[in-house]
Motif scaffolding. Structure first.
Motif, PDB file in Angstrom:
ATOM      1  N   LYS A   1     -11.633  -5.202  34.926  1.00  0.00           N
ATOM      2  CA  LYS A   1     -11.597  -4.752  36.331  1.00  0.00           C
ATOM      3  C   LYS A   1     -11.856  -5.925  37.275  1.00  0.00           C
ATOM      4  O   LYS A   1     -11.149  -6.111  38.264  1.00  0.00           O
ATOM      5  CB  LYS A   1     -12.647  -3.667  36.578  1.00  0.00           C
ATOM      6  CG  LYS A   1     -12.328  -2.332  35.978  1.00  0.00           C
ATOM      7  CD  LYS A   1     -13.465  -1.364  36.288  1.00  0.00           C
ATOM      8  CE  LYS A   1     -13.316  -0.065  35.538  1.00  0.00           C
ATOM      9  NZ  LYS A   1     -14.430   0.862  35.818  1.00  0.00           N
TER      10      LYS A   1
ATOM     11  N   GLU B   1     -11.437   0.518  31.576  1.00  0.00           N
ATOM     12  CA  GLU B   1     -12.872   0.768  31.592  1.00  0.00           C
ATOM     13  C   GLU B   1     -13.717  -0.493  31.535  1.00  0.00           C
ATOM     14  O   GLU B   1     -14.851  -0.497  31.974  1.00  0.00           O
ATOM     15  CB  GLU B   1     -13.236   1.721  30.452  1.00  0.00           C
ATOM     16  CG  GLU B   1     -12.586   3.086  30.617  1.00  0.00           C
ATOM     17  CD  GLU B   1     -12.930   4.057  29.501  1.00  0.00           C
ATOM     18  OE1 GLU B   1     -13.806   3.743  28.679  1.00  0.00           O
ATOM     19  OE2 GLU B   1     -12.309   5.127  29.467  1.00  0.00           O
ATOM     20  N   SER B   2     -13.168  -1.551  30.978  1.00  0.00           N
ATOM     21  CA  SER B   2     -13.907  -2.796  30.854  1.00  0.00           C
ATOM     22  C   SER B   2     -14.195  -3.391  32.229  1.00  0.00           C
ATOM     23  O   SER B   2     -13.279  -3.628  33.020  1.00  0.00           O
ATOM     24  CB  SER B   2     -13.108  -3.802  30.025  1.00  0.00           C
ATOM     25  OG  SER B   2     -13.638  -5.101  30.168  1.00  0.00           O
ATOM     26  N   GLU B   3     -15.470  -3.631  32.496  1.00  0.00           N
ATOM     27  CA  GLU B   3     -15.853  -4.241  33.781  1.00  0.00           C
ATOM     28  C   GLU B   3     -15.269  -5.647  33.921  1.00  0.00           C
ATOM     29  O   GLU B   3     -14.915  -6.064  35.015  1.00  0.00           O
ATOM     30  CB  GLU B   3     -17.381  -4.268  33.937  1.00  0.00           C
ATOM     31  CG  GLU B   3     -17.983  -2.901  34.190  1.00  0.00           C
ATOM     32  CD  GLU B   3     -17.413  -2.185  35.413  1.00  0.00           C
ATOM     33  OE1 GLU B   3     -17.217  -2.835  36.469  1.00  0.00           O
ATOM     34  OE2 GLU B   3     -17.148  -0.968  35.308  1.00  0.00           O
TER      35      GLU B   3
ATOM     36  N   GLU C   1      -7.871   3.086  37.901  1.00  0.00           N
ATOM     37  CA  GLU C   1      -8.189   4.465  37.518  1.00  0.00           C
ATOM     38  C   GLU C   1      -7.053   5.105  36.715  1.00  0.00           C
ATOM     39  O   GLU C   1      -7.283   5.694  35.660  1.00  0.00           O
ATOM     40  CB  GLU C   1      -8.474   5.291  38.773  1.00  0.00           C
ATOM     41  CG  GLU C   1      -8.850   6.730  38.486  1.00  0.00           C
ATOM     42  CD  GLU C   1      -9.079   7.518  39.760  1.00  0.00           C
ATOM     43  OE1 GLU C   1      -8.708   8.703  39.776  1.00  0.00           O
ATOM     44  OE2 GLU C   1      -9.620   6.952  40.732  1.00  0.00           O
TER      45      GLU C   1
ATOM     46  N   GLU D   1      -6.723   3.851  33.218  1.00  0.00           N
ATOM     47  CA  GLU D   1      -7.950   4.050  32.439  1.00  0.00           C
ATOM     48  C   GLU D   1      -8.546   2.732  31.929  1.00  0.00           C
ATOM     49  O   GLU D   1      -8.899   2.590  30.765  1.00  0.00           O
ATOM     50  CB  GLU D   1      -7.687   5.011  31.281  1.00  0.00           C
ATOM     51  CG  GLU D   1      -7.241   6.385  31.770  1.00  0.00           C
ATOM     52  CD  GLU D   1      -6.866   7.336  30.648  1.00  0.00           C
ATOM     53  OE1 GLU D   1      -6.890   6.944  29.463  1.00  0.00           O
ATOM     54  OE2 GLU D   1      -6.550   8.492  30.977  1.00  0.00           O
TER      55      GLU D   1
END
Length: 136
Positions: free
Chosen positions: A43, A38-40, A33, A36
Motif C-alpha cells: 500500500k 492488504e500488505s501495508e 480496496e 484486496e
C-alpha cells in the motif's frame, strides 16, 4: 514484500489513471480496496509511487519526449507504454532504484501487458534516458 508484485500493482493503477484521467487520493484508495491489497508495505509503495509520479509528471514527460524519435509525440504512445515508462523513470530518477532493475521490470511488464514489440520500445527509451543523463 515482493517488490515485483508491488510494482505490477502500481503499474496497473497508473494505467487506470492514464485512461480515466483521475489521479485523486480516492482513486488510489479505491484501487487498493478493490484489489484486496492488504500488505501495508505494498500500500505504501503504491501510494508513494503514484503520488511521486503525479508530483514529478512534467519532468518525467519531458524526459520521455526528449528521447522519442523526431516525428513521435507523447499522445501517440499507447497508455500501457506511457505508464511503464513513467513508473520506471520515477524509480530510476527519484527513488534511486538501480536502473538495470527498473528497466528489466518495465520490460518484463511490457511483455505481459503491452503489444508485441512494446518491450523493445520501452527498453530503447529507458536506455537512452540512462545514457543521456549519465545514470550509473
Amino acid at each position: 514484500m515482493n517488490r515485483s508484485h508491488a510494482r505490477e500493482q502500481a503499474f496497473k493503477l497508473l494505467y487506470s489513471i492514464e485512461i480515466q484521467q483521475d489521479n485523486s487520493e480516492e482513486q488510489i484508495d479505491l484501487y487498493i480496496e478493490n484489489n484486496e491489497i492488504e500488505s501495508e508495505e505494498v500500500k505504501t509503495y503504491i501510494k508513494e509511487t503514484i503520488t511521486g509520479i503525479k508530483q514529478d509528471e512534467e519532468e518525467i514527460n519531458k524526459l520521455i519526449s526528449e528521447n522519442l524519435k523526431e516525428d513521435w509525440q507523447l499522445d501517440r504512445i499507447p497508455k500501457v507504454n506511457i505508464s511503464l515508462l513513467k513508473l520506471a523513470i520515477y524509480e530510476i530518477i527519484y527513488k534511486k532504484i538501480p536502473y538495470k532493475v527498473a528497466i528489466n521490470e518495465a520490460v518484463e511488464l511490457s511483455k505481459k501487458y503491452g503489444e508485441d514489440n512494446a518491450h523493445v520500445f520501452i527498453n530503447g527509451i529507458l536506455a537512452s534516458i540512462v545514457k543521456k543523463n549519465d545514470i550509473t
